[in-house]
Design a protein around this motif. Structure first.
Motif, short mmCIF file in Angstrom:
data_model
loop_
_atom_site.label_atom_id
_atom_site.label_comp_id
_atom_site.label_asym_id
_atom_site.label_seq_id
_atom_site.Cartn_x
_atom_site.Cartn_y
_atom_site.Cartn_z
N LYS A 85 0.83 -1.21 0.00
CA LYS A 85 0.00 0.00 0.00
C LYS A 85 0.86 1.25 0.00
N SER A 86 1.89 1.26 0.84
CA SER A 86 2.78 2.41 0.93
C SER A 86 3.51 2.64 -0.39
N LEU A 87 4.03 1.58 -0.99
CA LEU A 87 4.76 1.72 -2.24
C LEU A 87 3.84 2.13 -3.39
N PHE A 88 2.61 1.62 -3.40
CA PHE A 88 1.67 2.02 -4.44
C PHE A 88 1.36 3.51 -4.35
N LEU A 89 1.10 3.99 -3.14
CA LEU A 89 0.80 5.42 -2.97
C LEU A 89 2.01 6.28 -3.33
N LEU A 90 3.20 5.80 -2.98
CA LEU A 90 4.40 6.55 -3.31
C LEU A 90 4.60 6.64 -4.83
N LYS A 91 4.33 5.55 -5.53
CA LYS A 91 4.43 5.56 -7.00
C LYS A 91 3.42 6.52 -7.60
N GLU A 92 2.23 6.56 -7.02
CA GLU A 92 1.19 7.48 -7.51
C GLU A 92 1.62 8.93 -7.30
N VAL A 93 2.22 9.21 -6.16
CA VAL A 93 2.71 10.56 -5.88
C VAL A 93 3.78 10.95 -6.91
N LYS A 94 4.69 10.04 -7.18
CA LYS A 94 5.74 10.31 -8.16
C LYS A 94 5.16 10.48 -9.56
N HIS A 95 4.18 9.66 -9.89
CA HIS A 95 3.55 9.75 -11.21
C HIS A 95 2.86 11.09 -11.42
N ARG A 96 2.26 11.61 -10.36
CA ARG A 96 1.55 12.89 -10.45
C ARG A 96 2.46 14.09 -10.21
N HIS A 97 3.75 13.83 -9.99
CA HIS A 97 4.75 14.89 -9.77
C HIS A 97 4.36 15.81 -8.61
N ILE A 98 4.02 15.18 -7.49
CA ILE A 98 3.64 15.93 -6.29
C ILE A 98 4.86 16.01 -5.37
N SER A 99 5.12 17.20 -4.87
CA SER A 99 6.22 17.40 -3.94
C SER A 99 5.66 17.78 -2.58
N ALA A 100 6.18 17.13 -1.55
CA ALA A 100 5.72 17.43 -0.19
C ALA A 100 6.18 18.82 0.25
N LEU A 101 7.19 19.35 -0.40
CA LEU A 101 7.70 20.67 -0.02
C LEU A 101 6.72 21.77 -0.41
N ARG A 102 5.88 21.51 -1.38
CA ARG A 102 4.91 22.53 -1.82
C ARG A 102 3.76 22.69 -0.85
N TYR A 103 3.48 21.67 -0.03
CA TYR A 103 2.30 21.72 0.82
C TYR A 103 2.63 21.91 2.25
#
Length: 72
Positions: free
Chosen positions: A54-72
């Motif tokens: 579950k963790s790796l799937f969500l991480l891949k989705e974040v990378k696919h959508r080019h989301i950065s945690a620094l922006r939020y």
């Protein structure tokens, strides 16, 4: 109309990041517990594998959508 879409996308991105961080924390917590068990049960190992997937799937989705945690 574009501003509304952007706002909705930003909210969805934030929710995805929150879910990703929560899943990673759960995976680390379970890994710590299983690592310290004398004889881990099959069920505990399966829960650990599920949390990892579950963790790796969500991480891949974040990378696919080019989301950065620094922006939020």
């Amino acid at each position: 109309m574009k501003g509304k879409r952007k706002k909705i996308r930003k909210l969805a991105d934030r929710e995805l990041l929150d879910a990703t961080f929560a899943a990673e924390m759960e995976w680390r917590r379970l890994r710590h517990i299983v690592d310290h068990m004398v004889e881990p049960t099959i069920e505990s190992r399966l829960q650990l594998k599920l949390a990892e997937a579950k963790s790796l799937f969500l991480l891949k989705e974040v990378k696919h959508r080019h989301i950065s945690a620094l922006r939020y």
